[in-house]
Design a protein around this motif. Structure first.
Motif, PDB file in Angstrom:
ATOM      1  N   ALA A 291    -104.844 102.189  24.189  1.00 47.48           N
ATOM      2  CA  ALA A 291    -104.529 102.945  23.008  1.00 47.48           C
ATOM      3  C   ALA A 291    -103.128 102.498  22.460  1.00 47.48           C
ATOM      4  CB  ALA A 291    -104.667 104.422  22.919  1.00 47.48           C
ATOM      5  N   ASP A 292    -102.297 102.306  23.408  1.00 49.25           N
ATOM      6  CA  ASP A 292    -101.057 101.840  23.485  1.00 49.25           C
ATOM      7  C   ASP A 292    -100.799 100.477  23.103  1.00 49.25           C
ATOM      8  OD1 ASP A 292    -101.597 101.505  25.756  1.00 49.25           O
ATOM      9  OD2 ASP A 292     -99.436 101.856  26.694  1.00 49.25           O
ATOM     10  N   LEU A 293    -101.822  99.820  23.154  1.00 48.41           N
ATOM     11  CA  LEU A 293    -101.654  98.330  22.928  1.00 48.41           C
ATOM     12  C   LEU A 293    -102.021  97.679  21.610  1.00 48.41           C
ATOM     13  CD1 LEU A 293    -102.835  96.777  26.338  1.00 48.41           C
ATOM     14  CD2 LEU A 293    -100.358  96.947  25.427  1.00 48.41           C
ATOM     15  N   LYS A 294    -101.411  98.423  20.650  1.00 44.41           N
ATOM     16  CA  LYS A 294    -101.758  98.020  19.091  1.00 44.41           C
ATOM     17  C   LYS A 294    -100.408  98.723  18.410  1.00 44.41           C
ATOM     18  CE  LYS A 294    -104.501 102.034  18.153  1.00 44.41           C
ATOM     19  NZ  LYS A 294    -105.783 102.525  17.778  1.00 44.41           N
ATOM     20  N   VAL A 295    -100.012  98.024  17.388  1.00 45.39           N
ATOM     21  CA  VAL A 295     -98.943  98.550  16.438  1.00 45.39           C
ATOM     22  C   VAL A 295     -99.396  98.379  15.040  1.00 45.39           C
ATOM     23  CG1 VAL A 295     -98.063  96.040  16.473  1.00 45.39           C
ATOM     24  CG2 VAL A 295     -96.690  97.907  16.201  1.00 45.39           C
ATOM     25  N   ASP A 296     -98.907  99.292  14.294  1.00 40.05           N
ATOM     26  CA  ASP A 296     -99.396  99.459  12.729  1.00 40.05           C
ATOM     27  C   ASP A 296     -98.131  99.047  12.038  1.00 40.05           C
ATOM     28  OD1 ASP A 296    -101.578 100.963  13.138  1.00 40.05           O
ATOM     29  OD2 ASP A 296    -100.764 102.740  13.205  1.00 40.05           O
ATOM     30  N   LEU A 297     -98.350  97.710  11.330  1.00 40.67           N
ATOM     31  CA  LEU A 297     -97.517  97.235  10.730  1.00 40.67           C
ATOM     32  C   LEU A 297     -97.583  97.087   8.921  1.00 40.67           C
ATOM     33  CD1 LEU A 297     -97.538  93.837  12.736  1.00 40.67           C
ATOM     34  CD2 LEU A 297     -95.791  95.934  13.028  1.00 40.67           C
ATOM     35  N   THR A 298     -96.706  96.715   8.147  1.00 43.53           N
ATOM     36  CA  THR A 298     -97.076  96.610   6.823  1.00 43.53           C
ATOM     37  C   THR A 298     -96.440  95.278   6.645  1.00 43.53           C
ATOM     38  OG1 THR A 298     -96.759  98.986   6.213  1.00 43.53           O
ATOM     39  CG2 THR A 298     -96.433  97.497   4.477  1.00 43.53           C
ATOM     40  N   ALA A 299     -97.318  94.222   6.076  1.00 43.44           N
ATOM     41  CA  ALA A 299     -96.867  92.783   5.923  1.00 43.44           C
ATOM     42  C   ALA A 299     -95.843  92.962   4.802  1.00 43.44           C
ATOM     43  CB  ALA A 299     -97.894  92.165   5.687  1.00 43.44           C
ATOM     44  N   PRO A 300     -95.091  91.799   4.603  1.00 38.93           N
ATOM     45  CA  PRO A 300     -94.460  91.581   3.119  1.00 38.93           C
ATOM     46  C   PRO A 300     -95.191  91.623   1.827  1.00 38.93           C
ATOM     47  CG  PRO A 300     -93.691  89.909   5.061  1.00 38.93           C
ATOM     48  CD  PRO A 300     -94.728  90.820   5.439  1.00 38.93           C
TER      49      PRO A 300
ATOM     50  N   VAL B 279    -105.133  94.121  27.512  1.00 37.51           N
ATOM     51  CA  VAL B 279    -104.547  94.816  28.681  1.00 37.51           C
ATOM     52  C   VAL B 279    -103.103  94.491  28.680  1.00 37.51           C
ATOM     53  CG1 VAL B 279    -106.555  94.782  30.131  1.00 37.51           C
ATOM     54  CG2 VAL B 279    -104.866  92.748  30.156  1.00 37.51           C
ATOM     55  N   LYS B 280    -102.389  95.146  29.519  1.00 40.72           N
ATOM     56  CA  LYS B 280    -100.791  94.795  29.767  1.00 40.72           C
ATOM     57  C   LYS B 280    -100.758  93.564  30.500  1.00 40.72           C
ATOM     58  CE  LYS B 280     -98.987  99.452  28.643  1.00 40.72           C
ATOM     59  NZ  LYS B 280     -98.145 100.512  29.204  1.00 40.72           N
ATOM     60  N   SER B 281     -99.598  92.952  30.363  1.00 43.07           N
ATOM     61  CA  SER B 281     -99.107  91.708  31.373  1.00 43.07           C
ATOM     62  C   SER B 281     -98.669  92.481  32.509  1.00 43.07           C
ATOM     63  CB  SER B 281     -97.922  91.176  30.648  1.00 43.07           C
ATOM     64  OG  SER B 281     -97.289  90.641  31.728  1.00 43.07           O
ATOM     65  N   SER B 282     -99.170  91.980  33.709  1.00 43.36           N
ATOM     66  CA  SER B 282     -98.787  92.228  35.193  1.00 43.36           C
ATOM     67  C   SER B 282     -97.281  92.268  35.410  1.00 43.36           C
ATOM     68  CB  SER B 282     -99.395  91.506  36.031  1.00 43.36           C
ATOM     69  OG  SER B 282     -99.183  90.010  36.132  1.00 43.36           O
ATOM     70  N   SER B 283     -96.508  91.541  34.735  1.00 34.37           N
ATOM     71  CA  SER B 283     -95.233  91.411  34.906  1.00 34.37           C
ATOM     72  C   SER B 283     -94.219  92.304  33.800  1.00 34.37           C
ATOM     73  CB  SER B 283     -94.596  89.835  34.619  1.00 34.37           C
ATOM     74  OG  SER B 283     -94.923  89.419  33.387  1.00 34.37           O
ATOM     75  N   GLY B 284     -94.982  92.757  33.086  1.00 32.35           N
ATOM     76  CA  GLY B 284     -94.086  93.577  32.013  1.00 32.35           C
ATOM     77  C   GLY B 284     -93.409  92.601  30.904  1.00 32.35           C
ATOM     78  N   THR B 285     -93.517  91.294  31.054  1.00 33.21           N
ATOM     79  CA  THR B 285     -92.873  90.475  30.041  1.00 33.21           C
ATOM     80  C   THR B 285     -93.346  90.541  28.760  1.00 33.21           C
ATOM     81  OG1 THR B 285     -92.275  88.936  31.760  1.00 33.21           O
ATOM     82  CG2 THR B 285     -91.980  87.941  29.476  1.00 33.21           C
ATOM     83  N   LYS B 286     -92.708  90.455  27.518  1.00 36.70           N
ATOM     84  CA  LYS B 286     -92.982  90.541  26.090  1.00 36.70           C
ATOM     85  C   LYS B 286     -92.514  89.339  25.456  1.00 36.70           C
ATOM     86  CE  LYS B 286     -93.891  94.847  26.391  1.00 36.70           C
ATOM     87  NZ  LYS B 286     -95.186  95.640  26.065  1.00 36.70           N
TER      88      LYS B 286
ATOM     89  N   THR C 248    -101.567  94.188  20.587  1.00 42.75           N
ATOM     90  CA  THR C 248    -100.277  93.574  21.313  1.00 42.75           C
ATOM     91  C   THR C 248    -100.627  93.146  22.643  1.00 42.75           C
ATOM     92  OG1 THR C 248     -99.529  95.709  21.929  1.00 42.75           O
ATOM     93  CG2 THR C 248     -98.744  94.754  19.564  1.00 42.75           C
ATOM     94  N   GLY C 249    -101.880  93.240  23.265  1.00 42.08           N
ATOM     95  CA  GLY C 249    -101.899  93.112  24.664  1.00 42.08           C
ATOM     96  C   GLY C 249    -102.540  91.903  25.039  1.00 42.08           C
ATOM     97  N   LEU C 250    -102.904  91.250  26.153  1.00 41.95           N
ATOM     98  CA  LEU C 250    -103.431  90.058  26.417  1.00 41.95           C
ATOM     99  C   LEU C 250    -105.040  90.568  26.399  1.00 41.95           C
ATOM    100  CD1 LEU C 250    -101.343  89.689  29.822  1.00 41.95           C
ATOM    101  CD2 LEU C 250    -101.096  88.518  27.520  1.00 41.95           C
ATOM    102  N   PHE C 251    -105.869  89.411  25.906  1.00 39.48           N
ATOM    103  CA  PHE C 251    -107.275  90.021  25.653  1.00 39.48           C
ATOM    104  C   PHE C 251    -107.846  89.143  26.795  1.00 39.48           C
ATOM    105  CE2 PHE C 251    -111.484  88.522  23.813  1.00 39.48           C
ATOM    106  CZ  PHE C 251    -111.749  89.719  23.246  1.00 39.48           C
TER     107      PHE C 251
END
Length: 499
Positions: free
Chosen positions: A2-11, A29-36, A20-23
């Motif tokens: 549930a936390d691997l998404k973000v609500d955005l408003t485009a220009p 899913v989250k990255s194993s290293s936590g890198t963004k 926002t996760g790895l597919f």
């Protein structure tokens, strides 16, 4: 998750819920290293959002998922017709989401919205084109003697690593995914770290289309870690890469660890030849498209314009006028914009460094070559034209990858061909002449994978695309694109001969 998404408003006001996760294995899913990876809007230099960045460990997981899917009956044993049907469904769903995908592409990449819409249209067409091929890939029987015969099977190569560039993120993904899936392969795809967003939304559509888990995996990440891990992975059977020649060489070297099958589409410094009998107005308009479209960020960009000396001045004036009247630089979401910002600050700085190089080496800056920010922000550069350029100058020999062109005179047909071929690259070339005999003769002698006569940068999903020399290995698109994702097995049958 549930936390691997973000609500955005485009220009442009469009509301988007972006994964926002790895597919991997049909899950985000989250990255194993936590890198963004933080994506920056090149129009105003503001942060859009951050997404997970794959580590080598994440690549291992994605490759394992792809290998399991390759061997699982849900993918291995479905009929080719069913495989094609999945691809048609994917294309239909992309069509339904086309405005959102185009919006993300423009926001993240900076290309004009109309161009992004065209790119998404190409994605839909490419997936449908290869979906139609899925049940038409087959071997042949080969008679040998009266007591023996041979038949061949066209089989998938296996787990395919695919690395796509930032200039056409969605289009390049489709060029690779289409033939790979049609041939029954499974995929681990790594997008460019500069443009990570649109392909994640695309991944959510893959799930909706019903592809089995693990068939398509998308691992955003940095090239030095995720890209290297994919190219060097011992359980990856093929690498397909589009990007710079320097990186392509490194990919090729790394992939040799287990002699992976490779397809490379790399750099270019494509010539556009204008002969004295050409329709100069048309040549100037096509030359403008050939170098200035997509912010000049095209591997096939005709960035060296070679013009017969008898019409040189007239052509330069026509070309400058075409650029002046057509190359509207500005907000990529605004109607009528032809050229948006360069994709990143690094690319913007690179282009400006070439401007300084050209001036320092004695070339004449005829137009542009300066920043033109929008409200003080953004990676915008005016279309740049250099004349009085010599063939030993950096701006003549090296790929700039921006709205940057050199215009050089030639005297004879032989000199034009020699100048065109005087490069380590060989991706595309254009010839302008109303003499068909000359046009075809010159086209045959130019060392390039593609030649356009009286146009520039035409591309069609049905036509092979690729280069020679240091512009790559293999072909994408068309029926030729299938060859990159199949291997031929010969089966010898003894029907009566005894030892």
């Amino acid at each position: 998750m549930a936390d691997l998404k973000v609500d955005l408003t485009a220009p442009n006001g469009k509301k988007i819920t972006l994964p926002t996760g790895l597919f991997i294995n049909n899950e985000f899913v989250k990255s194993s290293s936590g890198t963004k990876i933080t994506s920056i809007n090149p129009t105003n230099e503001q942060e859009i959002c951050s997404v997970e960045a794959a580590s080598a460990e994440d690549i291992d997981k994605a490759v394992a998922a792809a290998r399991a899917a390759l061997n699982h009956e849900s993918w291995r044993d479905i009929s080719a017709t069913e495989r094609g049907a999945l691809m048609f469904k994917l294309a239909d769903l992309i069509e339904q989401e086309s405005d959102i995908l185009a919006t993300i592409e423009t926001w993240d990449n900076g290309k004009p919205f109309a161009d992004s819409q065209g790119d998404v249209g190409e994605v839909i067409s490419t997936i449908r084109y290869y979906g139609g091929y899925a049940d038409k890939i087959h071997g042949e029987t080969i008679p040998t003697t009266s007591q023996k015969f041979v038949y061949t099977l066209k089989q998938p190569i296996g787990v395919c690593g695919q690395i796509i560039p930032w200039n056409y993120p969605l289009s390049m993904a489709a060029w690779k995914l289409g033939p790979a899936l049609a041939c029954g392969n499974t995929v681990v795809l790594k997008p460019a770290e500069q443009t990570p967003l649109s392909i994640l939304y695309f991944a959510s559509v893959v799930v909706k289309a019903g592809f089995p888990a693990g068939v398509v995996n998308i691992t955003n990440g940095y090239g030095k870690e995720a890209g290297h891990a994919l190219a060097s992975h011992l359980d990856v059977d093929k690498i397909a890469f589009t990007g710079s020649t320097a990186t392509g060489k490194q990919i090729m070297k790394t992939a040799s660890i287990n002699m992976k099958n490779i397809t490379l589409e790399t750099g270019g410094k494509s010539p556009l030849l204008v002969f004295e009998d050409a329709d100069i107005e048309q040549a100037a308009k096509w030359a403008h498209i050939g170098i200035m479209s997509n912010q000049g960020q095209i591997c096939t960009a005709t960035s060296r314009i070679l013009v017969q000396d008898t019409i040189y001045d007239k052509f330069v004036n026509e070309f400058r006028e075409a650029v002046k009247t057509t190359s509207k630089v500005g907000d990529p979401f605004a109607e009528g914009t032809f050229q948006g910002p360069q994709v990143t600050k690094a690319q913007y700085d690179r282009i400006l460094s070439f401007v300084e190089s050209g001036k320092s080496e004695g070339a004449t800056l005829t137009a542009g070559g300066i920043p033109c920010p929008l409200n003080g922000k953004g990676f915008f550069i005016e279309p740049t034209i250099f004349t009085k350029v010599k063939n030993n100058m950096k701006i003549y020999r090296e790929e700039v990858f921006g709205p940057f062109v050199v215009i050089v005179p030639f005297k004879t047909e032989g000199e034009a061909i020699a100048m065109a071929n005087d490069t380590t690259y060989g991706l595309g070339a254009a010839v302008f002449s109303q003499n068909l005999e000359l046009s075809h003769r010159v086209a045959a002698r130019i060392e390039a994978g593609m030649v356009w006569i009286n146009s520039s940068n035409d591309s069609d999903i049905r036509v092979p695309f690729g280069g020679v020399k240091q512009s790559g290995i293999g072909r994408e698109l068309g029926e030729a694109g299938l060859a990159a994702y199949t291997q031929t097995k010969a089966i010898h049958v003894n029907i009566g001969q005894k030892l």
